[in-house]
Design an enzyme around this catalytic site. Sequence first.
Site, mmCIF file in Angstrom:
data_model
loop_
_atom_site.group_PDB
_atom_site.id
_atom_site.type_symbol
_atom_site.label_atom_id
_atom_site.label_comp_id
_atom_site.label_asym_id
_atom_site.label_seq_id
_atom_site.Cartn_x
_atom_site.Cartn_y
_atom_site.Cartn_z
ATOM 1 N N ARG A 195 -5.006 -56.732 86.800
ATOM 2 C CA ARG A 195 -5.307 -57.301 85.474
ATOM 3 C C ARG A 195 -4.243 -58.361 85.160
ATOM 4 O O ARG A 195 -3.057 -58.127 85.386
ATOM 5 C CB ARG A 195 -5.327 -56.204 84.386
ATOM 6 C CG ARG A 195 -6.441 -55.180 84.620
ATOM 7 C CD ARG A 195 -6.666 -54.292 83.412
ATOM 8 N NE ARG A 195 -7.307 -55.010 82.319
ATOM 9 C CZ ARG A 195 -7.433 -54.513 81.095
ATOM 10 N NH1 ARG A 195 -6.950 -53.323 80.813
ATOM 11 N NH2 ARG A 195 -8.028 -55.207 80.148
ATOM 12 N N GLY A 221 -4.147 -50.393 78.495
ATOM 13 C CA GLY A 221 -3.066 -50.511 77.516
ATOM 14 C C GLY A 221 -1.825 -50.977 78.264
ATOM 15 O O GLY A 221 -1.483 -50.417 79.319
ATOM 16 N N ASN A 275 -3.148 -60.041 72.325
ATOM 17 C CA ASN A 275 -3.575 -58.643 72.177
ATOM 18 C C ASN A 275 -5.097 -58.646 72.293
ATOM 19 O O ASN A 275 -5.726 -59.697 72.465
ATOM 20 C CB ASN A 275 -3.088 -58.061 70.840
ATOM 21 C CG ASN A 275 -3.297 -56.550 70.771
ATOM 22 O OD1 ASN A 275 -2.932 -55.825 71.700
ATOM 23 N ND2 ASN A 275 -3.886 -56.061 69.694
ATOM 24 N N LYS A 276 -5.673 -57.492 72.183
ATOM 25 C CA LYS A 276 -7.114 -57.326 72.369
ATOM 26 C C LYS A 276 -7.922 -58.342 71.556
ATOM 27 O O LYS A 276 -7.594 -58.637 70.403
ATOM 28 C CB LYS A 276 -7.472 -55.893 71.961
ATOM 29 C CG LYS A 276 -8.927 -55.502 72.057
ATOM 30 C CD LYS A 276 -9.542 -55.760 73.409
ATOM 31 C CE LYS A 276 -8.772 -55.185 74.568
ATOM 32 N NZ LYS A 276 -9.204 -55.730 75.880
ATOM 33 N N ASP A 307 -0.144 -57.300 74.395
ATOM 34 C CA ASP A 307 -0.189 -57.308 75.862
ATOM 35 C C ASP A 307 0.821 -58.268 76.457
ATOM 36 O O ASP A 307 1.282 -58.085 77.585
ATOM 37 C CB ASP A 307 -1.590 -57.647 76.348
ATOM 38 C CG ASP A 307 -2.514 -56.479 76.087
ATOM 39 O OD1 ASP A 307 -3.014 -56.356 74.954
ATOM 40 O OD2 ASP A 307 -2.664 -55.638 76.995
HETATM 41 O O1 MRU Z 1 -8.003 -53.998 77.609
HETATM 42 P P1 MRU Z 1 -7.023 -52.957 77.155
HETATM 43 O O2 MRU Z 1 -7.662 -51.736 76.588
HETATM 44 O O3 MRU Z 1 -6.003 -52.648 78.227
HETATM 45 O O4 MRU Z 1 -6.232 -53.662 75.965
HETATM 46 C C1 MRU Z 1 -5.271 -52.928 75.270
HETATM 47 C C2 MRU Z 1 -4.671 -53.671 74.141
HETATM 48 O O5 MRU Z 1 -5.008 -54.797 73.860
HETATM 49 C C3 MRU Z 1 -3.556 -52.983 73.417
HETATM 50 O O6 MRU Z 1 -3.554 -53.323 72.063
HETATM 51 C C4 MRU Z 1 -2.229 -53.442 74.038
HETATM 52 O O7 MRU Z 1 -2.258 -53.267 75.425
HETATM 53 C C5 MRU Z 1 -1.073 -52.727 73.470
HETATM 54 S S1 MRU Z 1 -0.967 -51.071 74.086
HETATM 55 C C6 MRU Z 1 0.413 -50.329 73.440
#
Ligand code: MRU
EC number: 5.3.1.23
Length: 359
Positions: free
Chosen positions: A100, A58, A260-261, A250
């Site tokens: 990352r 996140g 975002n995801k 992100d």
């Molecule tokens: O791969 P991740 O689990 O780190 O991805 C997280 C996301 O895409 C969240 O939606 C994003 O980081 C926002 S967190 C407040």
Amino acid sequence: MEAGVAVTANSGTIFPVVWAGDRVQLIDQTRLPEQYELKDITTVAEMATAIRTMVVRGAPAIGVAAAFGMVLGAREYKGSDREGFLVHLEKVASELRQTRPTAVNLFWAIDRMLRAAQQPTATLEELQQHLLETAQSIAREDVQTCQAIGENGLRVLPKTPEKLRLLTHCNAGALATAGYGTALGVVRAAWAAGRLERLYADETRPRLQGAKLTAWECVQEGIPVTLLADTMAAHCMQRGMIDAVVVGADRIALNGDTANKIGTYSVALAAKAHNIPFFVAAPLSTIDTKIATGAEIPIEERHPQEIYQVGFSRITPAGVDFYNPAFDVTPAHLISGIITELGVFAPADLARGIGATAG
Ligand code: MRU
């Protein structure tokens, strides 16, 4: 309860990254919801691995974890001269930056820590202490920021029906921040204000952050949650079951394009087709003021095992190729508003609203 004080599963307050005197404690997000476990992190290498393997994940949470990684790195320095210390700190920063690529909060937090180390008259002990205080401020501010995002989001949610059915994708909750959450911050605020009927949570293939983490957070707090396989969101919208969508981010470009995801883009397309407001909730630290559009956002690709294996079983025959991007970019024109701690901006007003200029 204050960020950085305690991590408990059932207090209604979840802090995924905590400084514990001489080490960092992370809620191990790879073990939830089956196991609630704290993982001790005592070295930079351990922190880098924890971020890479998504023990902590996140965007804002990664930033906070990296800041504490810098604190651990500062304490690993064996020399006694300032110059050597700063060179060492740059190496620590470089190791953490490799973990990352997409969430800009990681780079934002590391840069802030490096700036904090620029104190020409401070002793090494003072610098190390100042770095710890800076990391603790980053964590504390993030919780306050999320609470402000929650309040600002509540103001722009549809006024009818009185009790809203919201949909989210992935986990942008307390676990993804220093506490409280961005998209889930808005959900929490709506719940506290009596404006939430139910949250629909996409399971979020392949890592299942929705099924494992968002659902877990909601259950901790008694927020009614219905889990959907990712393929079901458009159907629910067509059936009139969703009043608004709120997701995290992100990295946001100055024109409002939002990474975002993976899967967020499909949700935004479906929301547009059904005339359902689609909000992005994120702190200012998620806005990359160096990039004009989403085309410049680096998209992380992760190991194909995340898609060819479910649990311990391989779900597809040998001989298949794979593509596993962890994020996608939702174009600004699909976004109704970007909810920040400063207020809510139409994507076209974002740069002006935060006082940045593109390019
Ligand atoms: O791969 P991740 O689990 O780190 O991805 C997280 C996301 O895409 C969240 O939606 C994003 O980081 C926002 S967190 C407040």
